[in-house]
Write a protein that holds these residues in place. Structure first.
Motif, short mmCIF file in Angstrom:
data_model
loop_
_atom_site.label_atom_id
_atom_site.label_comp_id
_atom_site.label_asym_id
_atom_site.label_seq_id
_atom_site.Cartn_x
_atom_site.Cartn_y
_atom_site.Cartn_z
N SER A 257 0.86 -1.17 0.00
CA SER A 257 0.00 0.00 0.00
C SER A 257 0.90 1.22 0.00
O SER A 257 2.11 1.11 0.06
CB SER A 257 -0.91 -0.01 1.22
N ALA A 258 0.33 2.35 -0.04
CA ALA A 258 1.14 3.57 -0.09
C ALA A 258 2.05 3.64 1.12
O ALA A 258 1.61 3.55 2.25
CB ALA A 258 0.23 4.78 -0.15
N GLU A 259 3.34 3.82 0.85
CA GLU A 259 4.31 3.83 1.94
C GLU A 259 4.08 4.99 2.88
O GLU A 259 4.37 4.90 4.06
CB GLU A 259 5.73 3.89 1.39
N SER A 260 3.53 6.08 2.38
CA SER A 260 3.33 7.23 3.23
C SER A 260 2.26 6.96 4.29
O SER A 260 2.25 7.59 5.33
CB SER A 260 2.94 8.45 2.39
N GLU A 261 1.35 6.02 4.02
CA GLU A 261 0.30 5.69 4.97
C GLU A 261 0.78 4.73 6.05
O GLU A 261 0.13 4.58 7.07
CB GLU A 261 -0.89 5.04 4.25
N GLN A 262 1.89 4.06 5.82
CA GLN A 262 2.37 3.06 6.75
C GLN A 262 3.48 3.63 7.62
O GLN A 262 4.29 4.43 7.16
CB GLN A 262 2.86 1.83 6.00
N PRO A 263 3.53 3.22 8.87
CA PRO A 263 4.57 3.74 9.75
C PRO A 263 5.95 3.28 9.29
O PRO A 263 6.09 2.20 8.72
CB PRO A 263 4.22 3.12 11.12
N HIS A 264 6.90 4.10 9.53
CA HIS A 264 8.27 3.76 9.15
C HIS A 264 9.05 3.52 10.44
O HIS A 264 9.34 4.43 11.18
CB HIS A 264 8.90 4.89 8.35
N VAL A 265 9.38 2.25 10.70
CA VAL A 265 10.00 1.86 11.95
C VAL A 265 11.51 1.94 11.88
O VAL A 265 12.16 2.36 12.80
CB VAL A 265 9.56 0.42 12.33
N THR A 266 12.06 1.52 10.75
CA THR A 266 13.51 1.36 10.65
C THR A 266 14.19 2.67 10.32
O THR A 266 13.81 3.33 9.38
CB THR A 266 13.86 0.38 9.53
N ASN A 267 15.17 3.01 11.07
CA ASN A 267 15.99 4.17 10.77
C ASN A 267 17.39 3.68 10.48
O ASN A 267 18.15 3.39 11.39
CB ASN A 267 16.01 5.14 11.96
N LEU A 268 17.70 3.56 9.21
CA LEU A 268 19.01 3.06 8.80
C LEU A 268 20.02 4.19 8.83
O LEU A 268 19.73 5.31 8.42
CB LEU A 268 18.96 2.49 7.38
N GLY B 7 2.84 -3.30 10.92
CA GLY B 7 1.76 -3.39 9.94
C GLY B 7 2.18 -3.12 8.51
O GLY B 7 1.36 -2.99 7.62
N VAL B 8 3.47 -3.08 8.27
CA VAL B 8 3.98 -2.84 6.93
C VAL B 8 4.03 -4.17 6.18
O VAL B 8 4.34 -5.20 6.76
CB VAL B 8 5.40 -2.21 7.02
N GLY B 9 3.73 -4.14 4.89
CA GLY B 9 3.82 -5.34 4.08
C GLY B 9 5.26 -5.77 3.87
O GLY B 9 6.19 -4.96 3.96
N LEU B 10 5.45 -7.04 3.59
CA LEU B 10 6.81 -7.58 3.41
C LEU B 10 7.55 -6.87 2.29
O LEU B 10 8.71 -6.51 2.44
CB LEU B 10 6.75 -9.09 3.14
N ASP B 11 6.88 -6.65 1.17
CA ASP B 11 7.56 -6.00 0.05
C ASP B 11 7.95 -4.56 0.38
O ASP B 11 9.02 -4.09 0.01
CB ASP B 11 6.71 -6.07 -1.22
N VAL B 12 7.11 -3.85 1.15
CA VAL B 12 7.44 -2.48 1.56
C VAL B 12 8.59 -2.51 2.56
O VAL B 12 9.52 -1.70 2.47
CB VAL B 12 6.20 -1.78 2.16
N ALA B 13 8.55 -3.45 3.50
CA ALA B 13 9.62 -3.57 4.49
C ALA B 13 10.96 -3.83 3.80
O ALA B 13 11.98 -3.24 4.16
CB ALA B 13 9.31 -4.68 5.49
#
Length: 182
Positions: free
Chosen positions: A6-17, A76-82
């Motif tokens: 789904s739209a990445e902007s709607e999903q939380p971003h957990v990882t800070n690389l 709640g992020v999809g595998l492909d987005v992660a």
């Protein structure tokens, strides 16, 4: 079965690389694909399985990537987005294989084939290096022997012929001349 993109902007971003995150090696990428294939084949929850795989991973870098993906999935992020968010750590082809596997419903099969192809490519490279090592060793030894003959043996032979006041064979003279030019 798998969370879809789904739209990445709607999903939380957990990882800070970190800005200079190092990517996985070929061996680590192969292990990653094998672990993910095993988890999808077993039908286990991916986030828990990825954390367990991180505990047994062969490197801390791979363990970190597995934990980061598990955290993304928990959010709640999809595998492909992660995996897309791991662009500095995972090669693009891995992300493409996962996307294709999710869309086709053949994720386990594609990951297994990718891991097998990676392993076969590494084995082929190793065999080529081994096949080239012996001839290179022989060439190096032959070159060393040639230098020894040209700079040690032939000059001594030249003095020997001079002491006996005899003419040197033509081949010996050619070798001495070549040695003098070097």
């Amino acid at each position: 079965m798998w969370p879809s993109r789904s739209a990445e902007s709607e999903q939380p971003h957990v990882t800070n690389l970190p800005s200079r995150a190092s990517s996985l090696t070929v061996e680590e990428t192969t292990e990653f694909a094998e672990r993910l294939a095993e988890l999808t084949e077993a039908g286990l929850p991916l986030s828990a399985g990825l954390r367990a795989a991180a505990a047994d991973a062969s490197s801390t870098r791979l363990a970190g990537v597995l934990r980061m993906i598990a955290a993304e999935l928990d959010a709640g992020v999809g595998l492909d987005v992660a995996l897309g968010r791991m662009e500095r750590r995972l090669p693009a082809y891995v992300q493409g294989v996962v996307r294709a596997g999710i869309r086709s419903g053949e994720l386990t099969t594609l990951l297994t084939h990718m891991a097998t192809a990676d392993r076969n490519a590494r084995q082929t490279r190793r065999e080529i290096r081994l096949a080239l090592a012996y001839p290179l060793l022989l060439l190096t030894m032959m070159f060393g022997l040639l230098l020894f003959v040209m700079f040690i043996v032939l000059p001594n032979m030249k003095m020997l012929y001079a002491d006996f006041d005899t003419d040197m064979p033509a081949l010996t003279e050619i070798m001495l001349t070549a040695g003098d030019l070097m």
